[in-house]
Design a protein around this motif. Structure first.
Motif, PDB file in Angstrom:
ATOM      1  N   THR A 222       0.844  -1.192   0.000  1.00 31.11           N
ATOM      2  CA  THR A 222       0.000   0.000   0.000  1.00 31.11           C
ATOM      3  C   THR A 222       0.881   1.244   0.000  1.00 31.11           C
ATOM      4  OG1 THR A 222      -0.100   0.224   2.414  1.00 31.11           O
ATOM      5  CG2 THR A 222      -1.685  -1.270   1.388  1.00 31.11           C
ATOM      6  N   PRO A 223       0.348   2.371  -0.461  1.00 31.94           N
ATOM      7  CA  PRO A 223       1.141   3.610  -0.438  1.00 31.94           C
ATOM      8  C   PRO A 223       1.334   4.179   0.955  1.00 31.94           C
ATOM      9  CG  PRO A 223      -1.077   4.041  -1.249  1.00 31.94           C
ATOM     10  CD  PRO A 223      -0.953   2.552  -1.127  1.00 31.94           C
ATOM     11  N   ASN A 224       0.667   3.614   1.964  1.00 28.80           N
ATOM     12  CA  ASN A 224       0.781   4.124   3.329  1.00 28.80           C
ATOM     13  C   ASN A 224       1.782   3.335   4.167  1.00 28.80           C
ATOM     14  OD1 ASN A 224      -1.278   6.121   2.991  1.00 28.80           O
ATOM     15  ND2 ASN A 224      -2.815   4.504   3.154  1.00 28.80           N
ATOM     16  N   ALA A 225       2.613   2.535   3.535  1.00 30.01           N
ATOM     17  CA  ALA A 225       3.599   1.749   4.272  1.00 30.01           C
ATOM     18  C   ALA A 225       4.648   2.660   4.899  1.00 30.01           C
ATOM     19  CB  ALA A 225       4.265   0.738   3.348  1.00 30.01           C
ATOM     20  N   VAL A 226       5.143   2.248   6.062  1.00 36.42           N
ATOM     21  CA  VAL A 226       6.213   2.963   6.761  1.00 36.42           C
ATOM     22  C   VAL A 226       7.481   2.123   6.639  1.00 36.42           C
ATOM     23  CG1 VAL A 226       7.027   3.823   8.984  1.00 36.42           C
ATOM     24  CG2 VAL A 226       4.623   4.072   8.358  1.00 36.42           C
ATOM     25  N   VAL A 227       8.541   2.715   6.099  1.00 35.70           N
ATOM     26  CA  VAL A 227       9.792   1.992   5.864  1.00 35.70           C
ATOM     27  C   VAL A 227      10.918   2.716   6.590  1.00 35.70           C
ATOM     28  CG1 VAL A 227      11.415   1.129   4.135  1.00 35.70           C
ATOM     29  CG2 VAL A 227       8.966   1.198   3.624  1.00 35.70           C
ATOM     30  N   ARG A 228      11.690   1.957   7.356  1.00 36.56           N
ATOM     31  CA  ARG A 228      12.852   2.496   8.065  1.00 36.56           C
ATOM     32  C   ARG A 228      14.038   1.571   7.842  1.00 36.56           C
ATOM     33  NH1 ARG A 228      13.506   7.664  10.007  1.00 36.56           N
ATOM     34  NH2 ARG A 228      11.458   8.488  10.553  1.00 36.56           N
ATOM     35  N   ARG A 229      15.216   2.158   7.714  1.00 35.54           N
ATOM     36  CA  ARG A 229      16.428   1.376   7.514  1.00 35.54           C
ATOM     37  C   ARG A 229      17.465   1.799   8.539  1.00 35.54           C
ATOM     38  NH1 ARG A 229      21.405   1.412   4.877  1.00 35.54           N
ATOM     39  NH2 ARG A 229      21.969  -0.582   3.900  1.00 35.54           N
ATOM     40  N   VAL A 230      18.161   0.819   9.111  1.00 40.49           N
ATOM     41  CA  VAL A 230      19.220   1.109  10.059  1.00 40.49           C
ATOM     42  C   VAL A 230      20.447   0.298   9.656  1.00 40.49           C
ATOM     43  CG1 VAL A 230      18.469  -0.686  11.678  1.00 40.49           C
ATOM     44  CG2 VAL A 230      19.848   1.217  12.510  1.00 40.49           C
ATOM     45  N   LYS A 231      21.618   0.924   9.713  1.00 39.15           N
ATOM     46  CA  LYS A 231      22.863   0.266   9.323  1.00 39.15           C
ATOM     47  C   LYS A 231      23.416  -0.497  10.513  1.00 39.15           C
ATOM     48  CE  LYS A 231      26.306  -0.574   6.504  1.00 39.15           C
ATOM     49  NZ  LYS A 231      27.273   0.471   6.150  1.00 39.15           N
ATOM     50  N   ILE A 232      23.477  -1.812  10.374  1.00 36.79           N
ATOM     51  CA  ILE A 232      24.055  -2.678  11.395  1.00 36.79           C
ATOM     52  C   ILE A 232      24.991  -3.641  10.682  1.00 36.79           C
ATOM     53  CG2 ILE A 232      23.609  -4.338  13.236  1.00 36.79           C
ATOM     54  CD1 ILE A 232      20.779  -3.235  13.424  1.00 36.79           C
ATOM     55  N   GLY A 233      26.260  -3.600  11.005  1.00 33.60           N
ATOM     56  CA  GLY A 233      27.204  -4.461  10.319  1.00 33.60           C
ATOM     57  C   GLY A 233      27.443  -3.987   8.901  1.00 33.60           C
ATOM     58  N   SER A 234      27.634  -4.940   7.998  1.00 32.56           N
ATOM     59  CA  SER A 234      27.958  -4.590   6.618  1.00 32.56           C
ATOM     60  C   SER A 234      26.732  -4.304   5.775  1.00 32.56           C
ATOM     61  CB  SER A 234      28.757  -5.731   5.974  1.00 32.56           C
ATOM     62  OG  SER A 234      28.014  -6.942   6.017  1.00 32.56           O
ATOM     63  N   THR A 235      25.569  -4.763   6.201  1.00 35.22           N
ATOM     64  CA  THR A 235      24.358  -4.558   5.401  1.00 35.22           C
ATOM     65  C   THR A 235      23.317  -3.734   6.146  1.00 35.22           C
ATOM     66  OG1 THR A 235      23.507  -6.691   6.178  1.00 35.22           O
ATOM     67  CG2 THR A 235      24.682  -6.673   4.076  1.00 35.22           C
ATOM     68  N   GLY A 236      22.853  -4.218   7.270  1.00 37.35           N
ATOM     69  CA  GLY A 236      21.800  -3.531   8.002  1.00 37.35           C
ATOM     70  C   GLY A 236      20.465  -4.204   7.790  1.00 37.35           C
ATOM     71  N   VAL A 237      19.428  -3.575   8.295  1.00 41.31           N
ATOM     72  CA  VAL A 237      18.093  -4.150   8.228  1.00 41.31           C
ATOM     73  C   VAL A 237      17.109  -3.075   7.784  1.00 41.31           C
ATOM     74  CG1 VAL A 237      17.639  -3.653  10.665  1.00 41.31           C
ATOM     75  CG2 VAL A 237      16.318  -5.425   9.516  1.00 41.31           C
ATOM     76  N   ILE A 238      16.151  -3.491   6.980  1.00 39.36           N
ATOM     77  CA  ILE A 238      15.062  -2.627   6.534  1.00 39.36           C
ATOM     78  C   ILE A 238      13.788  -3.118   7.199  1.00 39.36           C
ATOM     79  CG2 ILE A 238      13.709  -1.827   4.571  1.00 39.36           C
ATOM     80  CD1 ILE A 238      16.157  -2.253   2.830  1.00 39.36           C
ATOM     81  N   CYS A 239      13.094  -2.217   7.845  1.00 38.81           N
ATOM     82  CA  CYS A 239      11.847  -2.558   8.528  1.00 38.81           C
ATOM     83  C   CYS A 239      10.689  -1.911   7.773  1.00 38.81           C
ATOM     84  CB  CYS A 239      11.887  -2.084   9.976  1.00 38.81           C
ATOM     85  SG  CYS A 239      10.479  -2.632  10.948  1.00 38.81           S
ATOM     86  N   CYS A 240       9.764  -2.722   7.312  1.00 37.49           N
ATOM     87  CA  CYS A 240       8.620  -2.250   6.525  1.00 37.49           C
ATOM     88  C   CYS A 240       7.332  -2.601   7.257  1.00 37.49           C
ATOM     89  CB  CYS A 240       8.644  -2.883   5.132  1.00 37.49           C
ATOM     90  SG  CYS A 240       7.197  -2.472   4.124  1.00 37.49           S
ATOM     91  N   LEU A 241       6.579  -1.592   7.637  1.00 42.48           N
ATOM     92  CA  LEU A 241       5.286  -1.786   8.289  1.00 42.48           C
ATOM     93  C   LEU A 241       4.194  -1.510   7.272  1.00 42.48           C
ATOM     94  CD1 LEU A 241       7.380  -0.794  10.623  1.00 42.48           C
ATOM     95  CD2 LEU A 241       5.310  -0.577  11.980  1.00 42.48           C
TER      96      LEU A 241
END
Length: 315
Positions: A222-241
């Motif tokens: 949906t266009p109302n998704a919330v996406v956040r990215r944090v750098k952890i290590g060499s890649t990091g994690v993307i959190c999509c709600l």
């Protein structure tokens, strides 16, 4: 004065209403304005709907003023009875000079063809109003959710820096304890309390013709998704709600992308309070991170999750 403003055509040209020498002005509403103009076989239906902010919502004078020749005949809800609390935020006025009114000028002749055409036009207008109201509500909810997931990720990042062995995102930069310019790293103490010197690893050289690996992207439903990215290590994690339906799974991951279902009943219950919302997000994110690390040993994964949560919320 309010009654005079409704019962008189105070917006008509060359017309004024004075009370003790003071001119009466129509009430001015602040909020999101939706002007409209609809055509019918009997004439135009036009006006403006105002979506009030939550702070200005009120149960007094509910409905939209229906005016004939600049005079308010009555207020109508136009199906907003089922909107719940949102009905207290809707105000406005609609002009339809072709509507037949009753002899006491307190209502409309509802079984007339003119009123049926008017109702159809207002049904289209109210569908648009409901859509805009949902978008405004989603923006406010997204701001709250974005702040909560940012704080949860910051706490988890702090916990992973304290436990680099629990990170599934590659090696976390390690410092030799000497001040330098560059990326921050974890200082690793030895048994004797001295800083252990670790040789800097050479960066792998990319061969000519080898394609650069692209960054992972989250698939948004949906266009109302919330996406956040944090750098952890060499890649990091993307959190999509995003919205995956009330029957969908609470959370899942694809690669280093973590998806959280905003329609899940437990998420909705916990999102009403800020602290509970942050804790629930941290629980789901650390759960997926630990399952990435130990997919075959769930007991070990949840034990590591407990460690991450403990240090994430330790003051």
């Amino acid at each position: 004065k309010a009654r005079l403003a409704e019962s008189g055509p105070i917006n008509a040209p060359d017309f004024e209403v004075l009370v003790n020498g003071e001119k009466i002005h129509p009430p001015r509403l602040s909020g999101h304005r939706i002007p409209f103009l609809e055509g019918t076989q009997f004439g135009l239906v036009h006006g403006e709907i105002v979506i009030l902010p939550n702070s200005a919502a009120s149960t007094s004078n509910l409905g939209i003023e229906c005016k004939v020749r600049q005079v308010t005949i009555r207020r109508e809800l136009f199906g907003m009875e089922s909107w719940g609390r949102d009905v207290t935020r809707i105000r406005g006025e609609v002009h339809a000079d072709f509507l037949p009114i009753t002899s006491d000028r307190s209502g409309f002749i509802t079984d007339s063809e003119e009123y049926k055409a008017f109702s159809e036009a207002m049904s289209r207008v109210m569908r648009e109003v409901k859509s805009v109201l949902g978008q405004l509500s989603n923006k406010r909810e997204n701001r709250i959710t974005s702040r909560a997931v940012r704080e949860a990720l910051e706490r988890i990042q702090k916990s992973l820096l304290a436990h680099p062995d629990l990170s599934p995102f590659g090696p976390i930069p390690v410092s030799n304890g000497q001040p330098a310019i560059g990326e921050g790293g974890v200082v690793t103490p030895t048994k004797g309390g001295h800083i252990e010197s670790i040789a800097e690893k050479q960066k792998p050289v990319r061969k000519s013709g080898q394609k650069r690996r692209g960054k992972p992207k989250a698939d948004l439903l949906t266009p109302n998704a919330v996406v956040r990215r944090v750098k952890i290590g060499s890649t990091g994690v993307i959190c999509c709600l995003d919205h995956f339906g009330p029957e969908g799974t609470e959370s899942f991951s694809e690669g280093n992308i973590i998806y959280i279902n905003r329609d899940h009943p437990l998420y909705k219950a916990e999102s009403n309070k800020r602290d509970a919302h942050i804790l629930n997000l941290a629980r789901l994110i650390t759960q997926e991170i630990c399952l990435m690390k130990n997919l075959r040993n769930s007991r070990k994964a949840f034990r590591q999750q407990s460690i991450l949560l403990r240090d994430a919320f330790r003051d």
